[in-house]
Design an enzyme around this catalytic site. Structure first.
Site, mmCIF file in Angstrom:
data_model
loop_
_atom_site.group_PDB
_atom_site.id
_atom_site.type_symbol
_atom_site.label_atom_id
_atom_site.label_comp_id
_atom_site.label_asym_id
_atom_site.label_seq_id
_atom_site.Cartn_x
_atom_site.Cartn_y
_atom_site.Cartn_z
ATOM 1 C CB SER A 37 58.649 80.359 46.538
ATOM 2 O OG SER A 37 58.409 79.839 45.263
ATOM 3 C CE LYS B 250 51.541 95.139 46.441
ATOM 4 N NZ LYS B 250 50.491 94.137 46.632
ATOM 5 N NE ARG C 239 50.664 75.744 48.109
ATOM 6 C CZ ARG C 239 51.299 76.798 48.529
ATOM 7 N NH1 ARG C 239 52.555 76.704 48.870
ATOM 8 N NH2 ARG C 239 50.702 77.949 48.641
#
Length: 165
Positions: free
Chosen positions: A129, A41, A91
């Site tokens: 990101s 990937k 998070r």
């Protein structure tokens, strides 16, 4: 020696990642920041070497932190390095469900693997990101999301131009 691994794709490394890495370095004797990747990937914007270099730049102040990469099972990497802990940042509650499943799988694959969850600081709850890549690709300012040492490199890669100050 208590060795921990902070795994991730780090495409690119953010201030949220750095916060977790710094806090882990206070808890463990050695922290390995592991750029995990799957060669099948190849959707990353930054190469494995570029990601490792960025992490090395932003963690250079942490004497007990090293950077490595690996494309196999995390449990195997822990066995290979003698690490006993996996450090993951959370998070939101939605992160926990997936990370909890991964912690159980890693424990099953390697009984010596303990997963430590560190909650993010409030200012990093939304930071990822993907957000950095999206903002920069539209020319948005990313200085509040990445370390100054790597800001220009990320910005130039994602916009194709130098930032105008």
């Amino acid at each position: 020696m208590r060795i921990a691994v902070c795994p991730g794709s780090f495409d690119p490394v953010t201030l949220g990642h750095l916060d977790i890495i710094e806090r882990a370095s206070n808890l463990f004797d050695k922290v390995i920041v592991l750029v995990s990747f799957n060669p099948a990937k190849n959707k990353a914007v930054f190469s494995v070497n570029e990601r490792m270099e960025m992490i090395q730049k932003v963690t250079s102040h942490l004497e007990n932190t090293v950077v490595d990469c690996y494309s196999g099972l995390l449990a195997d990497y822990l066995k290979m390095t003698g690490a006993s802990a996996i450090v993951k940042g959370l998070r939101a509650v939605s992160d926990f469900e997936y990370e909890f499943q991964m912690a159980l799988a890693n424990k099953k694959l390697y009984s010596g693997a303990e997963t430590v969850f560190l909650t993010t600081r409030g200012e990093n709850m939304y930071l990822s990101s993907s957000l950095v890549k999206e903002l920069a690709s539209f020319g948005g300012e990313i200085a509040d999301f990445v370390s100054p040492e790597i800001h220009d490199f990320i910005y130039e890669r994602l916009t194709g131009k130098k930032e105008q100050n």
